[in-house]
Design an enzyme around this catalytic site. Sequence first.
Site, PDB file in Angstrom:
ATOM      1  N   ASP A  73       0.852  -1.185   0.000  1.00 37.17           N
ATOM      2  CA  ASP A  73       0.000   0.000   0.000  1.00 37.17           C
ATOM      3  C   ASP A  73       0.890   1.238   0.000  1.00 37.17           C
ATOM      4  O   ASP A  73       1.673   1.455   0.931  1.00 37.17           O
ATOM      5  CB  ASP A  73      -0.899  -0.018   1.238  1.00 37.17           C
ATOM      6  CG  ASP A  73      -2.017   1.009   1.168  1.00 37.17           C
ATOM      7  OD1 ASP A  73      -2.164   1.665   0.123  1.00 37.17           O
ATOM      8  OD2 ASP A  73      -2.748   1.150   2.165  1.00 37.17           O
ATOM      9  N   ASP A  96      -2.799   2.512  -6.135  1.00 40.55           N
ATOM     10  CA  ASP A  96      -1.795   2.598  -5.067  1.00 40.55           C
ATOM     11  C   ASP A  96      -1.717   1.382  -4.156  1.00 40.55           C
ATOM     12  O   ASP A  96      -1.022   1.426  -3.136  1.00 40.55           O
ATOM     13  CB  ASP A  96      -2.038   3.852  -4.224  1.00 40.55           C
ATOM     14  CG  ASP A  96      -3.393   3.834  -3.525  1.00 40.55           C
ATOM     15  OD1 ASP A  96      -4.260   3.058  -3.948  1.00 40.55           O
ATOM     16  OD2 ASP A  96      -3.574   4.599  -2.563  1.00 40.55           O
ATOM     17  N   GLU A  97      -2.398   0.287  -4.495  1.00 40.01           N
ATOM     18  CA  GLU A  97      -2.260  -0.903  -3.649  1.00 40.01           C
ATOM     19  C   GLU A  97      -2.514  -2.167  -4.459  1.00 40.01           C
ATOM     20  O   GLU A  97      -3.213  -2.164  -5.469  1.00 40.01           O
ATOM     21  CB  GLU A  97      -3.206  -0.846  -2.451  1.00 40.01           C
ATOM     22  CG  GLU A  97      -4.672  -0.799  -2.788  1.00 40.01           C
ATOM     23  CD  GLU A  97      -5.551  -0.875  -1.543  1.00 40.01           C
ATOM     24  OE1 GLU A  97      -5.229  -1.655  -0.619  1.00 40.01           O
ATOM     25  OE2 GLU A  97      -6.565  -0.149  -1.506  1.00 40.01           O
TER      26      GLU A  97
END
Length: 367
Positions: free
Chosen positions: A14, A108-109
């Site tokens: 993350d 983003d993860e």
Amino acid sequence: MESPLPIRKIIHVDMDAFYASVEQLDFPELRGKALAVGGNEVRGVVSAASYQARAFGVRSAMSGVLAKRLCPELIFVPPRFDRYREISMKIRAIFLEYTDLVEPLSLDEAYLDVTENKKGNPSATLIASQIRERIFQQTGLRCSAGISINKFVAKIASDYNKPNGQKTVEPDEVIPFLEALDIRKFYGVGKVTAQKMYQLGIFTGLDLKKKPIEFLNEHFGKSGSLYYNVVRGIHNSPVKPDRVPKSVGAERTFTENLSSEVFMLERLEHLSVELEQRLRKNKVAGKTITLKIKYSDFSLQTRSKTLDFYISDKSLILDTATELLYQEKLHNSVRLLGISLGNLNTDAPEIPVQTKKSLSVQLKFKF
């Protein structure tokens, strides 16, 4: 006696305050400042906040007005999604050096299954450290990671030592880890569910574990079985490298509330063009058009229509969205409009997709 847990090596990576960190990376004058991506002090919603802003209580999905009230020095910047996607692709390329089992959740993860990996490294903890260092070297951005036997525990663990940290929950630590966990930390338990659990005497994982499955199903419906299993470390969902989207959409919050349907039609036209571009990029089409309307009092309404054929054409999207707009009288002035296309042809992409031109030909020859 607990059933033996399947042993997989799952990493959840993350990025730390991704959008805000990219802005601070690209614009040195923003570094160390309280920063919000999206929204403004008049209206709009915060998409992301830097850690300096979070210290004042600023969070994503918060109104810009409230964010500014909490942090008077807050700097608002518009989002640059093309730039975020560019960096996200670099990060994903790093993941793929270690395993092909990469399931992106967003820009983003992502989840990575490194049970068997390209480096032949038996330690998922060391792989996570290497990946985090590689990301920093190649992008200048920091991230956090969680490592455990399944996606659920790895997701929780990645939030444990943020920012710029990681946590490993070993197989024999999973049950004690979950039992001691505050129920609010359980992934998927939001504020409303947490309050309901409090009223039922459930404050920790151990409290949850004491409740029989019948009790949980009665109070939480389909989610009851999920809660019953995950608190016992049972979550067998595999890492899916080809994660299929359920819908594709586009929406906009306006700087001024709209009270005229004429102005709304203009905005819907722009959204239809944007949605067509996203559908083409994902190479999908869909049958169900949903119009999202958020009023000035923040109440939300959705209106949907399912067609007999798949579409991705901006004209057909706009026609259907317009029909939905006029379906019933608006309750108030409007601050946000969105269009999404669901019921996608991801399982049967070979099915013909209707266009405005082909539809007009069919109508011309219809008896």
